[in-house]
Design an enzyme around this catalytic site. Structure first.
Site, PDB file in Angstrom:
ATOM      1  N   GLU A 250     -11.592   6.131   0.937  1.00 26.27           N
ATOM      2  CA  GLU A 250     -12.568   6.274   2.013  1.00 26.27           C
ATOM      3  C   GLU A 250     -11.895   7.052   3.144  1.00 26.27           C
ATOM      4  O   GLU A 250     -10.856   6.634   3.652  1.00 26.27           O
ATOM      5  CB  GLU A 250     -12.938   4.862   2.468  1.00 26.27           C
ATOM      6  CG  GLU A 250     -14.130   4.732   3.339  1.00 26.27           C
ATOM      7  CD  GLU A 250     -14.507   3.250   3.549  1.00 26.27           C
ATOM      8  OE1 GLU A 250     -13.657   2.356   3.331  1.00 26.27           O
ATOM      9  OE2 GLU A 250     -15.646   2.993   3.960  1.00 26.27           O
TER      10      GLU A 250
ATOM     11  N   GLU B  43      -0.709  -4.188  10.033  1.00 27.84           N
ATOM     12  CA  GLU B  43      -2.022  -3.997  10.660  1.00 27.84           C
ATOM     13  C   GLU B  43      -1.967  -4.462  12.122  1.00 27.84           C
ATOM     14  O   GLU B  43      -2.570  -5.466  12.508  1.00 27.84           O
ATOM     15  CB  GLU B  43      -3.076  -4.773   9.857  1.00 27.84           C
ATOM     16  CG  GLU B  43      -4.507  -4.508  10.249  1.00 27.84           C
ATOM     17  CD  GLU B  43      -5.060  -3.179   9.760  1.00 27.84           C
ATOM     18  OE1 GLU B  43      -4.273  -2.259   9.517  1.00 27.84           O
ATOM     19  OE2 GLU B  43      -6.287  -3.072   9.649  1.00 27.84           O
TER      20      GLU B  43
ATOM     21  N   VAL C 126       1.806   0.860   7.746  1.00 27.70           N
ATOM     22  CA  VAL C 126       2.668  -0.205   8.299  1.00 27.70           C
ATOM     23  C   VAL C 126       1.782  -1.407   8.618  1.00 27.70           C
ATOM     24  O   VAL C 126       0.596  -1.425   8.287  1.00 27.70           O
ATOM     25  CB  VAL C 126       3.436   0.281   9.560  1.00 27.70           C
ATOM     26  CG1 VAL C 126       4.399   1.411   9.191  1.00 27.70           C
ATOM     27  CG2 VAL C 126       2.493   0.730  10.660  1.00 27.70           C
TER      28      VAL C 126
ATOM     29  N   ASP D 249      10.589   3.334   5.786  1.00 23.11           N
ATOM     30  CA  ASP D 249      10.351   1.957   6.252  1.00 23.11           C
ATOM     31  C   ASP D 249      11.420   1.639   7.284  1.00 23.11           C
ATOM     32  O   ASP D 249      12.273   2.492   7.605  1.00 23.11           O
ATOM     33  CB  ASP D 249      10.377   0.969   5.066  1.00 23.11           C
ATOM     34  CG  ASP D 249       9.548  -0.285   5.360  1.00 23.11           C
ATOM     35  OD1 ASP D 249       9.897  -1.024   6.305  1.00 23.11           O
ATOM     36  OD2 ASP D 249       8.537  -0.510   4.675  1.00 23.11           O
TER      37      ASP D 249
ATOM     38  N   HIS E 143      -8.329   5.647   3.789  1.00 22.18           N
ATOM     39  CA  HIS E 143      -8.316   4.227   3.431  1.00 22.18           C
ATOM     40  C   HIS E 143      -8.317   4.049   1.921  1.00 22.18           C
ATOM     41  O   HIS E 143      -9.295   4.346   1.248  1.00 22.18           O
ATOM     42  CB  HIS E 143      -9.558   3.557   4.065  1.00 22.18           C
ATOM     43  CG  HIS E 143      -9.668   2.101   3.786  1.00 22.18           C
ATOM     44  ND1 HIS E 143     -10.870   1.447   3.665  1.00 22.18           N
ATOM     45  CD2 HIS E 143      -8.723   1.160   3.616  1.00 22.18           C
ATOM     46  CE1 HIS E 143     -10.660   0.173   3.417  1.00 22.18           C
ATOM     47  NE2 HIS E 143      -9.367  -0.027   3.377  1.00 22.18           N
TER      48      HIS E 143
ATOM     49  N   LYS F   3       1.456   0.472  14.919  1.00 23.47           N
ATOM     50  CA  LYS F   3       0.893   1.747  14.462  1.00 23.47           C
ATOM     51  C   LYS F   3       1.091   2.831  15.536  1.00 23.47           C
ATOM     52  O   LYS F   3       1.414   3.976  15.222  1.00 23.47           O
ATOM     53  CB  LYS F   3      -0.581   1.583  14.100  1.00 23.47           C
ATOM     54  CG  LYS F   3      -0.775   0.678  12.855  1.00 23.47           C
ATOM     55  CD  LYS F   3      -2.087   0.917  12.181  1.00 23.47           C
ATOM     56  CE  LYS F   3      -2.395  -0.050  11.041  1.00 23.47           C
ATOM     57  NZ  LYS F   3      -1.688   0.179   9.798  1.00 23.47           N
TER      58      LYS F   3
ATOM     59  N   ASN G 243     -15.727  -2.109   3.218  1.00 19.96           N
ATOM     60  CA  ASN G 243     -15.464  -3.480   3.665  1.00 19.96           C
ATOM     61  C   ASN G 243     -16.640  -4.046   4.452  1.00 19.96           C
ATOM     62  O   ASN G 243     -16.897  -5.245   4.430  1.00 19.96           O
ATOM     63  CB  ASN G 243     -14.195  -3.538   4.517  1.00 19.96           C
ATOM     64  CG  ASN G 243     -12.946  -3.432   3.649  1.00 19.96           C
ATOM     65  OD1 ASN G 243     -13.003  -3.688   2.455  1.00 19.96           O
ATOM     66  ND2 ASN G 243     -11.836  -3.036   4.243  1.00 19.96           N
TER      67      ASN G 243
ATOM     68  N   MET H 297       0.825  -1.211   0.000  1.00 16.22           N
ATOM     69  CA  MET H 297       0.000   0.000   0.000  1.00 16.22           C
ATOM     70  C   MET H 297       0.865   1.270   0.000  1.00 16.22           C
ATOM     71  O   MET H 297       0.618   2.201  -0.770  1.00 16.22           O
ATOM     72  CB  MET H 297      -0.939   0.014   1.211  1.00 16.22           C
ATOM     73  CG  MET H 297      -1.916  -1.137   1.249  1.00 16.22           C
ATOM     74  SD  MET H 297      -2.927  -1.291  -0.238  1.00 16.22           S
ATOM     75  CE  MET H 297      -4.083   0.038  -0.024  1.00 16.22           C
TER      76      MET H 297
ATOM     77  N   SER I 275      -7.245  -0.991   7.416  1.00 18.70           N
ATOM     78  CA  SER I 275      -8.510  -1.427   6.819  1.00 18.70           C
ATOM     79  C   SER I 275      -9.465  -1.982   7.866  1.00 18.70           C
ATOM     80  O   SER I 275     -10.647  -2.137   7.575  1.00 18.70           O
ATOM     81  CB  SER I 275      -8.272  -2.446   5.707  1.00 18.70           C
ATOM     82  OG  SER I 275      -7.186  -3.248   5.966  1.00 18.70           O
TER      83      SER I 275
HETATM   84  P1  NAD Z   1       2.678  -4.802   3.812  1.00 19.05           P
HETATM   85  O1  NAD Z   1       2.976  -5.897   4.759  1.00 19.05           O
HETATM   86  O2  NAD Z   1       2.830  -5.042   2.350  1.00 19.05           O
HETATM   87  O3  NAD Z   1       3.566  -3.530   4.162  1.00 19.05           O
HETATM   88  C1  NAD Z   1       3.808  -3.042   5.444  1.00 19.05           C
HETATM   89  C2  NAD Z   1       5.131  -2.323   5.426  1.00 19.05           C
HETATM   90  O4  NAD Z   1       5.291  -1.653   6.652  1.00 19.05           O
HETATM   91  C3  NAD Z   1       6.333  -3.234   5.265  1.00 19.05           C
HETATM   92  O5  NAD Z   1       7.156  -2.772   4.211  1.00 19.05           O
HETATM   93  C4  NAD Z   1       7.047  -3.151   6.596  1.00 19.05           C
HETATM   94  O6  NAD Z   1       8.453  -3.287   6.487  1.00 19.05           O
HETATM   95  C5  NAD Z   1       6.642  -1.771   7.040  1.00 19.05           C
HETATM   96  N1  NAD Z   1       6.744  -1.608   8.501  1.00 19.05           N
HETATM   97  C6  NAD Z   1       6.278  -2.423   9.456  1.00 19.05           C
HETATM   98  N2  NAD Z   1       6.568  -1.944  10.669  1.00 19.05           N
HETATM   99  C7  NAD Z   1       7.221  -0.771  10.482  1.00 19.05           C
HETATM  100  C8  NAD Z   1       7.785   0.195  11.347  1.00 19.05           C
HETATM  101  N3  NAD Z   1       7.735   0.046  12.663  1.00 19.05           N
HETATM  102  N4  NAD Z   1       8.378   1.266  10.808  1.00 19.05           N
HETATM  103  C9  NAD Z   1       8.443   1.428   9.468  1.00 19.05           C
HETATM  104  N5  NAD Z   1       7.935   0.527   8.611  1.00 19.05           N
HETATM  105  C10 NAD Z   1       7.338  -0.563   9.107  1.00 19.05           C
HETATM  106  O7  NAD Z   1       1.194  -4.340   4.153  1.00 19.05           O
HETATM  107  P2  NAD Z   1       0.136  -3.597   3.213  1.00 19.05           P
HETATM  108  O8  NAD Z   1      -0.706  -4.609   2.521  1.00 19.05           O
HETATM  109  O9  NAD Z   1       0.828  -2.560   2.438  1.00 19.05           O
HETATM  110  O10 NAD Z   1      -0.803  -2.915   4.303  1.00 19.05           O
HETATM  111  C11 NAD Z   1      -0.402  -1.808   5.053  1.00 19.05           C
HETATM  112  C12 NAD Z   1      -1.599  -1.192   5.738  1.00 19.05           C
HETATM  113  O11 NAD Z   1      -2.592  -0.870   4.779  1.00 19.05           O
HETATM  114  C13 NAD Z   1      -2.288  -2.084   6.750  1.00 19.05           C
HETATM  115  O12 NAD Z   1      -2.762  -1.294   7.798  1.00 19.05           O
HETATM  116  C14 NAD Z   1      -3.454  -2.669   5.970  1.00 19.05           C
HETATM  117  O13 NAD Z   1      -4.531  -3.041   6.784  1.00 19.05           O
HETATM  118  C15 NAD Z   1      -3.822  -1.488   5.128  1.00 19.05           C
HETATM  119  N6  NAD Z   1      -4.555  -1.824   3.895  1.00 19.05           N
HETATM  120  C16 NAD Z   1      -4.207  -2.876   3.136  1.00 19.05           C
HETATM  121  C17 NAD Z   1      -4.915  -3.153   1.993  1.00 19.05           C
HETATM  122  C18 NAD Z   1      -4.537  -4.304   1.115  1.00 19.05           C
HETATM  123  O14 NAD Z   1      -5.301  -4.667   0.231  1.00 19.05           O
HETATM  124  N7  NAD Z   1      -3.373  -4.899   1.308  1.00 19.05           N
HETATM  125  C19 NAD Z   1      -5.972  -2.330   1.596  1.00 19.05           C
HETATM  126  C20 NAD Z   1      -6.286  -1.219   2.377  1.00 19.05           C
HETATM  127  C21 NAD Z   1      -5.571  -0.971   3.528  1.00 19.05           C
END
Ligand code: NAD
Length: 730
Positions: free
Chosen positions: A476, A416, A414, A357, A464, A421, A514, A338, A443
């Site tokens: 959203e 979920e 980051v 990151d 979102h 967070k 959702n 994301m 999400s």
């Molecule tokens: P992901 O696992 O692909 O990416 C998360 C990233 O965050 C990773 O690169 C990780 O290294 C980094 N990270 C974790 N802890 C960290 C920290 N302490 N400091 C800095 N970086 C850190 O996850 P994603 O699918 O990209 O989802 C991220 C967020 O978006 C979540 O909250 C998820 O619920 C939300 N989201 C996801 C989707 C989806 O379809 N995947 C859709 C909407 C919202």
């Protein structure tokens, strides 16, 4: 004149320049049509005028018609809206035919004045229908320009002669991608397809058009269809080559629309019938079919949601009244799937991005996503190395929070996990300006609880995105209990900058989109568990007008995500949880490693390259009861009501504050039957009384999840609708 300007030069060439004040793009209004007619009349009446150029004072020619005009024609006609529409449409035909015949004697076909269209850039909808009525179309060699007739995308078809002129000009087969798919072409391609006549360097546009006007002969002004014995390219419907075209097109339309979009069929009928009669009669037939489409509740609902209300939301219909909050520098925390997408769309909008990151390598990996998109675009001729370098230069990668200094918006994406967070929230807030807004892309986690980690919860909000971020149009925005007006305004201004469509909702489990998608998917999986044929479920969804079936949607979003959500929801709801039956199916797929598209196996089979094949036979072997199948209507009703009831509950509970957002959000967020205009529009189409009947029947047989809401019962009793009378304004 205020929207079009008329001037005659020393050589006797009149120029009509379309330039709507205070708009970046010309859009046709009532006044515009009147002024165009006045300009043409003046040119034809003035002996000193030898010919006319119709052009634009803006970088583009026109974006199309203000569709509110159509709604107004219908509403103004009172008791006889169809007649009002037909008369209004015929008036446009008369005007464009006047341009086409240009004062010539119809018998001798002599004495007309040449009229050229000179298009500096994009020409869409009526912005192409007017040029098609001119005698020659010149376009500037402008890489950004798009030329086409996109009406079908909002549930109507080109109704100002575009359907007839293009099909007579190119033949039904060649016109089909432009008319039936609304495909827009770059100028060079539009010329190659025969839509326009000349592509010239931008600086020469007007001089080239003028030279043609001054040199045109009588014969140059006679359109092919006004010549005796004109043969339609590709053949008329009743000819050996023409016949299969229409049989094929009819089948293709049904395959693509599953019979739920009236406009595509009506368009084909207009072309088919029009090609068998004289041209002027063909225009009348087009007007009749266009009227019939505009009178169909589906078309008004689509125009209302996809044009009027989508536009209003994008312009900030629900924006609090606070000063400009456009984002200059955004910090994106987490460079995963994301975060990478959010960085790309932000940089593409010219916003400086700091992508953070846990390590610089991880951040670089996220940035590489942008590189990938840009490399593809360059390969397809849609971008350049320079543009790529400029965009990548906007994204700074880091693992150091100090680099977030000066960011006016932070979006965290980051893991979920509330603890992770909370940690990144505290670290970012330590360095960003006091005025900055902090947004979470969560999400599932409530914004109000995430805001507890913030020093300034009134500046904490949910933004979102949907995946994939660069393709999905909806964003959203979620207000936590303490979120303030400035945070909402900033989020809306940001979404506008990145050119997506926002909806603003209140904080509740799964927010809005959702919340509706999950019961829909659950209902489909529950049906698999009950023994319903999986193909029946998928096809029933397509018959409802969904672009893909719910089992396929499940594969796209991944089975493990479904399992995760099921477990978390069960933990949260305890005894109230009633989805164990459906979960058994999901857990079996999960245990067998069938996680969806990403593992090339899920509800469907996939080949080596990831191409989707048949539904997995295991579904039938394990669950299906072939001898005991429900009717298609029952499956459709279950799929629709599972999500529509949830949308109504979201409104009743105040999660949704505006039905326009509920409808637009459903179509853009999860592909809810676009023909219907969204869940609330769909309820208006079938009527609350019928909706309650369906719910009562489903509740009796399948349980309380289908219970009609009190609000629906009240609407059924009073005959009220969600939207005022069947008008297109909300
Ligand atoms: P992901 O696992 O692909 O990416 C998360 C990233 O965050 C990773 O690169 C990780 O290294 C980094 N990270 C974790 N802890 C960290 C920290 N302490 N400091 C800095 N970086 C850190 O996850 P994603 O699918 O990209 O989802 C991220 C967020 O978006 C979540 O909250 C998820 O619920 C939300 N989201 C996801 C989707 C989806 O379809 N995947 C859709 C909407 C919202």
């Amino acid at each position: 004149m205020t929207e079009l300007h008329y001037a005659v030069d020393a050589d006797g060439v009149a120029t009509i320049t379309w330039d709507v004040p205070e708009k970046s793009m010309n859009v046709m209004s009532f006044e515009g049509l009147q002024e165009l007619e006045a300009g043409i009349d003046a040119a034809l009446a003035d002996d000193a005028v030898k010919g006319v150029i119709i052009t634009s004072g803006k970088p583009d020619f026109a974006g199309g018609m203000d569709l509110n005009i159509l709604a107004k024609m219908r509403d103004d006609a009172g008791d006889n809206p169809a007649q009002g529409l037909f008369d209004g449409i015929m008036a446009m035909h008369v005007l464009l035919r006047k341009i086409e015949l240009a004062g010539m004697d119809r018998k001798t076909q002599k004495g007309g004045k040449p009229i050229a269209a000179a298009l500096p850039g994009t020409a869409m909808g009526i912005g192409l229908e007017i040029p098609l009525a001119c005698h020659r179309i010149f376009a500037a060699d402008n890489a950004k320009a798009r030329i086409g007739l996109p009406e079908i995308k909002v549930g109507i078809f080109p109704g100002a002669g575009g359907t007839t002129r293009l099909s007579w000009k190119l033949g039904a087969m060649a016109a089909a991608p432009l008319l039936l798919e609304g495909r827009a072409l770059a100028p060079a391609k539009a010329k190659a397809a025969g839509v326009i006549d000349e592509v010239v360097p931008a600086a020469d546009l007007l001089s080239a058009a003028k030279a043609w006007v001054l040199g045109a002969s009588d014969a140059d002004l006679v359109k092919p269809w006004d010549k005796k014995g004109y043969k339609i390219p590709g053949g008329a419907p009743y000819s050996a080559p023409g016949f299969p075209t229409f049989v094929g097109a009819s089948a293709m339309i049904h395959a693509n629309t599953w019979g739920v979009y009236p406009a595509a069929k009506a368009l084909l009928s207009a072309v088919y019938e029009g090609l068998q009669v004289p041209f002027d009669t063909a225009l009348k037939i087009e007007a009749r079919w266009f009227t019939s489409v505009l009178m169909n509740p589906s078309s008004s609902a689509m125009i209302r949601s996809l044009f009027v209300n989508k536009g209003a939301l994008e312009k900030g219909a629900n924006r609090p009244d606070v000063p400009d909050e456009r984002v200059k520098k955004v910090g994106v925390l987490g460079a995963g799937m994301m975060g990478a997408g959010i960085s790309y769309v932000s940089a593409a909008a010219g916003i400086e991005v700091v992508l953070l990151d846990a390590s610089v390598e991880a951040a670089e990996k996220g940035k590489a996503y942008s590189t990938g998109i840009l490399d593809k675009a360059i390969k397809r001729g849609r971008s350049t190395e320079d543009k790529k370098a400029a965009l990548l230069g906007m994204i700074k990668t880091t693992s150091d929070y100090a680099d977030l200094e000066g960011c006016d918006l932070i979006i965290e994406a980051v893991f979920e996990d509330p603890a992770v967070k909370a940690e990144v929230t505290a670290k970012a807030e330590a360095v960003i300006p006091d005025t900055a807004i902090f947004a979470s892309n969560t999400s599932t986690l409530p914004i109000t609880s995430l805001a507890q980690a913030s020093r300034r919860p009134e500046q904490f909000i949910g933004i979102h995105f949907f995946s994939p971020v660069d393709k999905m149009l909806l964003v959203e925005i979620i207000k936590g209990a303490q979120t303030g007006a400035r945070a909402v305004a900033k989020s809306l201004d940001y979404v506008r900058q990145i050119r997506k469509t926002p909806i603003v909702v209140n904080d509740a489990r799964f927010f809005y989109a959702n919340r509706c998608i999950i019961p829909y998917i659950n209902e489909s999986v529950r049906m698999v568990a009950e023994g319903v044929e999986p193909a029946l479920i998928e096809n029933a969804a397509k018959l409802c007008g969904f672009p893909l079936g719910p089992l396929q949607l499940n594969d796209e979003t991944s089975i493990d995500l479904g399992v995760k959500i099921a477990k978390a929801t069960k933990a949260a709801l305890g005894n109230a949880y009633d989805n164990d039956e459906a979960d058994a199916v999901l857990f079996k797929l999960f245990d067998e490693g069938r996680l969806g598209r990403k593992t090339k196996s899920g509800f469907y089979e996939y080949d080596e390259k990831g191409k989707r094949g048949a539904l997995w036979q295991g579904l039938r072997d394990n669950w299906t009861k072939p001898d005991n199948q429900p009717s298609v209507d029952e499956v459709k009703n279950r799929l629709m009501m599972a999500q529509v009831l949830e949308a109504v509950r979201a409104l009743d509970e105040g999660v949704l504050e505006d039905i326009r957002e509920g409808d637009v959000g459903a179509i853009l967020g999860w592909g809810f039957a676009p023909w219907s205009g969204g869940p609330f529009s769909w309820l208006d189409i079938i009527g609350a009384k019928r909706a309650v009947e369906i719910c009562d029947d489903l509740e009796a047989r399948f349980g309380a999840r289908f219970q009609a809401t009190q609000s629906m019962r009240e609407m059924a009793a009073s005959g009220k609708r969600f939207y005022g009378k069947a008008s297109s304004a909300a």
